[in-house]
Design an enzyme around this catalytic site. Structure first.
Site, mmCIF file in Angstrom:
data_model
loop_
_atom_site.group_PDB
_atom_site.id
_atom_site.type_symbol
_atom_site.label_atom_id
_atom_site.label_comp_id
_atom_site.label_asym_id
_atom_site.label_seq_id
_atom_site.Cartn_x
_atom_site.Cartn_y
_atom_site.Cartn_z
ATOM 1 N N ASP A 1 -8.173 -2.937 -0.894
ATOM 2 C CA ASP A 1 -8.930 -1.938 -1.637
ATOM 3 C C ASP A 1 -10.182 -1.632 -0.833
ATOM 4 O OD1 ASP A 1 -8.628 -0.353 -4.117
ATOM 5 O OD2 ASP A 1 -10.700 -0.988 -4.388
ATOM 6 N N THR B 1 0.832 -1.204 0.000
ATOM 7 C CA THR B 1 0.000 0.000 0.000
ATOM 8 C C THR B 1 0.863 1.250 0.000
ATOM 9 O OG1 THR B 1 -1.798 1.202 1.097
ATOM 10 C CG2 THR B 1 -0.232 0.106 2.550
HETATM 11 P P1 ITT Z 1 -3.326 1.927 -1.941
HETATM 12 O O1 ITT Z 1 -4.173 1.634 -3.153
HETATM 13 O O2 ITT Z 1 -1.910 2.217 -2.280
HETATM 14 O O3 ITT Z 1 -3.468 0.879 -0.878
HETATM 15 P P2 ITT Z 1 -5.176 4.163 -1.617
HETATM 16 O O4 ITT Z 1 -5.353 5.208 -0.566
HETATM 17 O O5 ITT Z 1 -5.089 4.622 -3.042
HETATM 18 O O6 ITT Z 1 -3.881 3.290 -1.246
HETATM 19 P P3 ITT Z 1 -7.651 2.765 -2.241
HETATM 20 O O7 ITT Z 1 -7.446 2.863 -3.697
HETATM 21 O O8 ITT Z 1 -8.131 1.471 -1.651
HETATM 22 O O9 ITT Z 1 -6.316 3.104 -1.439
HETATM 23 O O10 ITT Z 1 -8.628 3.946 -1.807
HETATM 24 C C1 ITT Z 1 -9.230 3.905 -0.581
HETATM 25 C C2 ITT Z 1 -9.759 5.271 -0.226
HETATM 26 O O11 ITT Z 1 -10.987 5.092 0.527
HETATM 27 C C3 ITT Z 1 -8.804 5.987 0.733
HETATM 28 O O12 ITT Z 1 -7.909 6.797 0.034
HETATM 29 C C4 ITT Z 1 -9.768 6.761 1.615
HETATM 30 O O13 ITT Z 1 -10.138 7.946 0.952
HETATM 31 C C5 ITT Z 1 -10.982 5.856 1.690
HETATM 32 N N1 ITT Z 1 -10.873 4.940 2.860
HETATM 33 C C6 ITT Z 1 -10.642 3.589 2.858
HETATM 34 N N2 ITT Z 1 -10.559 3.112 4.102
HETATM 35 C C7 ITT Z 1 -10.718 4.165 4.916
HETATM 36 C C8 ITT Z 1 -10.706 4.332 6.318
HETATM 37 O O14 ITT Z 1 -10.458 3.317 7.132
HETATM 38 N N3 ITT Z 1 -10.901 5.537 6.809
HETATM 39 C C9 ITT Z 1 -11.127 6.600 5.990
HETATM 40 N N4 ITT Z 1 -11.135 6.557 4.669
HETATM 41 C C10 ITT Z 1 -10.935 5.335 4.121
#
Ligand code: ITT
Length: 211
Positions: free
Chosen positions: A71, A8
């Site tokens: 994700d 990540t």
């Molecule tokens: P990686 O793909 O590199 O893991 P990313 O931040 O781009 O990192 P995602 O594509 O899975 O990850 O996007 C998830 C988004 O959803 C994240 O950036 C947050 O905006 C939101 N999100 C997911 N889990 C969350 C949490 O526990 N608390 C708050 N926001 C969350």
């Protein structure tokens, strides 16, 4: 201590997972040299598709090791499940103009939160339900071995509250404790969150693989 590799770019996810792992006697660590590896285009239509894609791609860089990718995102009922798989880049101009989705760079947490608040401006509290969803995929040598799904149901507030966490945490109130995810300690967030739920299932599976 056993060590699990996490793929990540999001330090908030790594912190959440580290809290849950420590309680289980395992350690999480980023995939070595993660930031210099080619990034993965997250163009899947589901959380699971994107989690698998990330885990498979990054596991090829560490042969023989199990790599976990996450994700995740926020689904808001009044927005028909948006931001959903677009959570990380909800404030991107292509999405604002309702153009066909292009998986591009992430947008700023504050801008993403501002868009959700703006879109929910007229929506009363009883219709502001939603959930965080997390899918973890575990892969080795480019193949997914298993996936794990977690959810947390809550209410989207009309203003941010709390200084911990990341992403949409300050807008997401968890009814059982009447706190937002940004008002929780790492230990509490792992107990109640979508990511904690998915990771506990992963850990059970991981233990059974090792036995
Ligand atoms: P990686 O793909 O590199 O893991 P990313 O931040 O781009 O990192 P995602 O594509 O899975 O990850 O996007 C998830 C988004 O959803 C994240 O950036 C947050 O905006 C939101 N999100 C997911 N889990 C969350 C949490 O526990 N608390 C708050 N926001 C969350």
């Amino acid at each position: 201590m056993r060590r699990i590799l996490i793929a990540t770019s999001n330090p908030g996810k790594l912190r959440d997972l580290a809290g849950a792992a420590a309680a289980h006697g395992v350690e999480v660590a980023p995939v070595p040299n993660f930031s210099s590896l080619p990034s993965v285009l997250e163009d899947g239509l589901t959380f699971e598709a994107n989690a698998r894609k990330k885990a498979e791609a990054y596991s090829r860089h560490v042969p023989g090791e199990i790599v976990v990718a996450d994700d995740s995102g926020l689904e808001v009922d009044a927005l028909h499940g948006a931001p959903g798989v677009h959570s990380a880049r909800y404030a991107a101009p292509d999405l604002l103009n309702q153009q066909p989705h292009e998986a591009g760079a992430n947008t700023d947490d504050d801008a993403n939160n501002a868009r959700v608040l703006r879109e929910l401006e007229e929506v009363p509290r009883e219709k502001r339900g939603g959930r965080f969803v997390c899918v973890l995929a575990a892969a080795r040598n480019g193949k997914t071995l298993a996936t794990f799904h977690g959810k947390a149901e809550g209410i989207i507030l009309d203003a941010p509250r709390g200084a911990n966490g990341f992403g949409y945490d300050p807008l997401f109130s968890f009814p059982q404790i009447e706190k937002t995810f940004a008002e929780l300690t790492a230990e509490e967030k792992s107990r109640y969150s979508h990511r904690g739920a998915a990771f506990r299932q992963f850990l059970e599976w991981y233990d059974s693989m090792e036995a």
